[in-house]
Design a protein around this motif. Structure first.
Motif, PDB file in Angstrom:
ATOM      1  N   ALA A   1       0.810  -1.218   0.000  1.00  0.00           N
ATOM      2  CA  ALA A   1       0.000   0.000   0.000  1.00  0.00           C
ATOM      3  C   ALA A   1       0.844   1.268   0.000  1.00  0.00           C
ATOM      4  N   GLU A   2       1.996   1.224   0.657  1.00  0.00           N
ATOM      5  CA  GLU A   2       2.822   2.424   0.806  1.00  0.00           C
ATOM      6  C   GLU A   2       3.918   2.542  -0.249  1.00  0.00           C
ATOM      7  N   THR A   3       3.999   1.600  -1.143  1.00  0.00           N
ATOM      8  CA  THR A   3       5.036   1.625  -2.172  1.00  0.00           C
ATOM      9  C   THR A   3       4.419   2.043  -3.500  1.00  0.00           C
ATOM     10  N   THR A   4       4.814   3.173  -4.007  1.00  0.00           N
ATOM     11  CA  THR A   4       4.240   3.696  -5.245  1.00  0.00           C
ATOM     12  C   THR A   4       5.026   3.227  -6.461  1.00  0.00           C
ATOM     13  N   SER A   5       4.365   3.247  -7.589  1.00  0.00           N
ATOM     14  CA  SER A   5       5.047   2.940  -8.847  1.00  0.00           C
ATOM     15  C   SER A   5       6.160   3.943  -9.115  1.00  0.00           C
ATOM     16  N   LYS A   6       5.928   5.188  -8.729  1.00  0.00           N
ATOM     17  CA  LYS A   6       6.937   6.225  -8.933  1.00  0.00           C
ATOM     18  C   LYS A   6       8.205   5.914  -8.146  1.00  0.00           C
ATOM     19  N   ALA A   7       8.045   5.449  -6.909  1.00  0.00           N
ATOM     20  CA  ALA A   7       9.201   5.106  -6.084  1.00  0.00           C
ATOM     21  C   ALA A   7       9.956   3.920  -6.669  1.00  0.00           C
ATOM     22  N   ILE A   8       9.210   2.935  -7.152  1.00  0.00           N
ATOM     23  CA  ILE A   8       9.844   1.755  -7.755  1.00  0.00           C
ATOM     24  C   ILE A   8      10.614   2.164  -9.006  1.00  0.00           C
ATOM     25  N   ALA A   9       9.989   2.980  -9.840  1.00  0.00           N
ATOM     26  CA  ALA A   9      10.642   3.422 -11.070  1.00  0.00           C
ATOM     27  C   ALA A   9      11.927   4.187 -10.771  1.00  0.00           C
ATOM     28  N   ALA A  10      11.875   5.021  -9.737  1.00  0.00           N
ATOM     29  CA  ALA A  10      13.057   5.801  -9.373  1.00  0.00           C
ATOM     30  C   ALA A  10      14.191   4.897  -8.907  1.00  0.00           C
ATOM     31  N   GLU A  11      13.869   3.903  -8.076  1.00  0.00           N
ATOM     32  CA  GLU A  11      14.889   2.987  -7.572  1.00  0.00           C
ATOM     33  C   GLU A  11      15.473   2.125  -8.689  1.00  0.00           C
ATOM     34  N   ALA A  12      14.614   1.709  -9.614  1.00  0.00           N
ATOM     35  CA  ALA A  12      15.054   0.840 -10.711  1.00  0.00           C
ATOM     36  C   ALA A  12      15.649   1.629 -11.869  1.00  0.00           C
ATOM     37  N   GLU A  13      15.526   2.961 -11.802  1.00  0.00           N
ATOM     38  CA  GLU A  13      16.030   3.853 -12.852  1.00  0.00           C
ATOM     39  C   GLU A  13      15.375   3.544 -14.197  1.00  0.00           C
ATOM     40  N   VAL A  14      14.041   3.453 -14.150  1.00  0.00           N
ATOM     41  CA  VAL A  14      13.256   3.259 -15.365  1.00  0.00           C
ATOM     42  C   VAL A  14      12.098   4.244 -15.341  1.00  0.00           C
ATOM     43  N   ASP A  15      11.379   4.334 -16.447  1.00  0.00           N
ATOM     44  CA  ASP A  15      10.183   5.173 -16.441  1.00  0.00           C
ATOM     45  C   ASP A  15       8.973   4.331 -16.054  1.00  0.00           C
ATOM     46  N   LEU A  16       7.874   5.005 -15.727  1.00  0.00           N
ATOM     47  CA  LEU A  16       6.669   4.304 -15.287  1.00  0.00           C
ATOM     48  C   LEU A  16       6.141   3.353 -16.356  1.00  0.00           C
ATOM     49  N   ALA A  17       6.341   3.722 -17.624  1.00  0.00           N
ATOM     50  CA  ALA A  17       5.848   2.875 -18.710  1.00  0.00           C
ATOM     51  C   ALA A  17       6.515   1.509 -18.704  1.00  0.00           C
ATOM     52  N   SER A  18       7.739   1.440 -18.218  1.00  0.00           N
ATOM     53  CA  SER A  18       8.452   0.157 -18.182  1.00  0.00           C
ATOM     54  C   SER A  18       7.790  -0.811 -17.205  1.00  0.00           C
ATOM     55  N   ILE A  19       7.296  -0.287 -16.087  1.00  0.00           N
ATOM     56  CA  ILE A  19       6.599  -1.146 -15.126  1.00  0.00           C
ATOM     57  C   ILE A  19       5.343  -1.727 -15.756  1.00  0.00           C
ATOM     58  N   ASN A  20       4.568  -0.877 -16.431  1.00  0.00           N
ATOM     59  CA  ASN A  20       3.351  -1.348 -17.075  1.00  0.00           C
ATOM     60  C   ASN A  20       3.662  -2.305 -18.226  1.00  0.00           C
ATOM     61  N   TYR A  21       4.744  -2.065 -18.942  1.00  0.00           N
ATOM     62  CA  TYR A  21       5.109  -2.908 -20.074  1.00  0.00           C
ATOM     63  C   TYR A  21       5.458  -4.314 -19.607  1.00  0.00           C
ATOM     64  N   HIS A  22       6.247  -4.422 -18.548  1.00  0.00           N
ATOM     65  CA  HIS A  22       6.728  -5.724 -18.099  1.00  0.00           C
ATOM     66  C   HIS A  22       5.761  -6.446 -17.160  1.00  0.00           C
ATOM     67  N   PHE A  23       4.944  -5.682 -16.421  1.00  0.00           N
ATOM     68  CA  PHE A  23       4.113  -6.307 -15.387  1.00  0.00           C
ATOM     69  C   PHE A  23       2.638  -5.941 -15.469  1.00  0.00           C
ATOM     70  N   GLY A  24       2.278  -5.060 -16.366  1.00  0.00           N
ATOM     71  CA  GLY A  24       0.886  -4.679 -16.531  1.00  0.00           C
ATOM     72  C   GLY A  24       0.439  -3.560 -15.620  1.00  0.00           C
ATOM     73  N   SER A  25       0.876  -3.583 -14.358  1.00  0.00           N
ATOM     74  CA  SER A  25       0.492  -2.580 -13.374  1.00  0.00           C
ATOM     75  C   SER A  25       1.303  -2.809 -12.105  1.00  0.00           C
ATOM     76  N   ARG A  26       1.144  -1.924 -11.136  1.00  0.00           N
ATOM     77  CA  ARG A  26       1.802  -2.122  -9.843  1.00  0.00           C
ATOM     78  C   ARG A  26       1.264  -3.384  -9.161  1.00  0.00           C
ATOM     79  N   THR A  27      -0.038  -3.630  -9.317  1.00  0.00           N
ATOM     80  CA  THR A  27      -0.633  -4.847  -8.756  1.00  0.00           C
ATOM     81  C   THR A  27      -0.026  -6.094  -9.383  1.00  0.00           C
ATOM     82  N   GLY A  28       0.089  -6.077 -10.704  1.00  0.00           N
ATOM     83  CA  GLY A  28       0.707  -7.207 -11.390  1.00  0.00           C
ATOM     84  C   GLY A  28       2.135  -7.410 -10.950  1.00  0.00           C
ATOM     85  N   LEU A  29       2.857  -6.318 -10.758  1.00  0.00           N
ATOM     86  CA  LEU A  29       4.241  -6.396 -10.286  1.00  0.00           C
ATOM     87  C   LEU A  29       4.299  -7.014  -8.893  1.00  0.00           C
TER      88      LEU A  29
END
Length: 222
Positions: A33-61
């Motif tokens: 609940a407290e972990t945002t897609s933005k925080a994940i993207a920043a840590e992984a050094e990717v853009d938000l679109a990469s999370i959706n591309y590889h996992f569909g959504s934060r829930t899918g991830l």
């Protein structure tokens, strides 16, 4: 396949792995609940679109992270290989307990933190983990317990045996993530001593339940 397409695939796999590892670490620290897609993207050094591309959504991830976390504790391949061994069912049980104790004692990576959070505060994603990751593993373990006890794999008594076998190992996994009380003290004990205790305790319980099940008064009607 061209060199360019191979490079793209390797880069894509590397990006997916980087997102997964950083997301796992953040989910372990702060929860879903407290972990945002933005925080994940920043840590992984990717853009938000990469999370959706590889996992569909934060829930899918998160669901992929949960499944990977459980595989790092014990994989289906590990269980299948144990089940195929030319040894007694009791020895197979000890081998499974050895894997679980080892995972609890040395598995202080993000995977244990993610699972500990999910155990202590279950989310709706736990059902997905059960359906996709846990169910086939439990089927292997139930078959081993069934061979030891002579209780059918679908009998309620064997389901109780499964819970009694798994619960101490689950407690040890959670203990490695700051759980107060005696569990961390037990977790710090020598590995072989802990494995022997869990095995002896478990096998004694299984044999006692088997005796009750096979007793004439409790035999299933024909």
């Amino acid at each position: 396949m061209t060199h360019s397409s191979r490079s793209s695939r390797v880069d894509g796999e590397a990006t997916r792995t980087r997102i997964l590892e950083n997301a796992g670490r953040l989910f372990a620290q702060t929860g879903f609940a407290e972990t945002t897609s933005k925080a994940i993207a920043a840590e992984a050094e990717v853009d938000l679109a990469s999370i959706n591309y590889h996992f569909g959504s934060r829930t899918g991830l998160y669901q992929v992270v949960l499944a990977e976390a459980h595989r790092r504790v014990i994989s289906l391949d590990d269980l299948v290989q144990i089940a195929k061994r030319e040894c007694t069912e009791e020895e197979k049980l000890r081998a499974i307990l050895t894997l679980l104790v080892n995972a609890a004692q040395v598995g202080h990576g993000w995977h244990s933190g993610v699972l500990a959070r999910e155990v202590l505060a279950p989310s709706s994603h736990l059902q997905v983990l059960f359906n996709e990751e846990l169910q086939p593993k439990l089927a292997v373990i139930l078959n081993i317990l069934s061979e030891i006890t002579a209780i059918p794999a679908n009998h309620p008594a064997l389901l109780r045996c499964l819970i009694s076998t798994a619960a101490p190992c689950l407690m040890l996994l959670v203990a490695g993530n700051g759980l107060p009380g005696p569990a961390p003290v037990v977790l710090a004990m020598p590995e072989e001593e802990l494995i022997s205790h869990l095995y002896n305790f478990t096998i004694a319980g299984l044999r006692a339940i088997s005796v009750d099940y096979l007793a004439p008064s409790s035999a299933p009607s024909r």
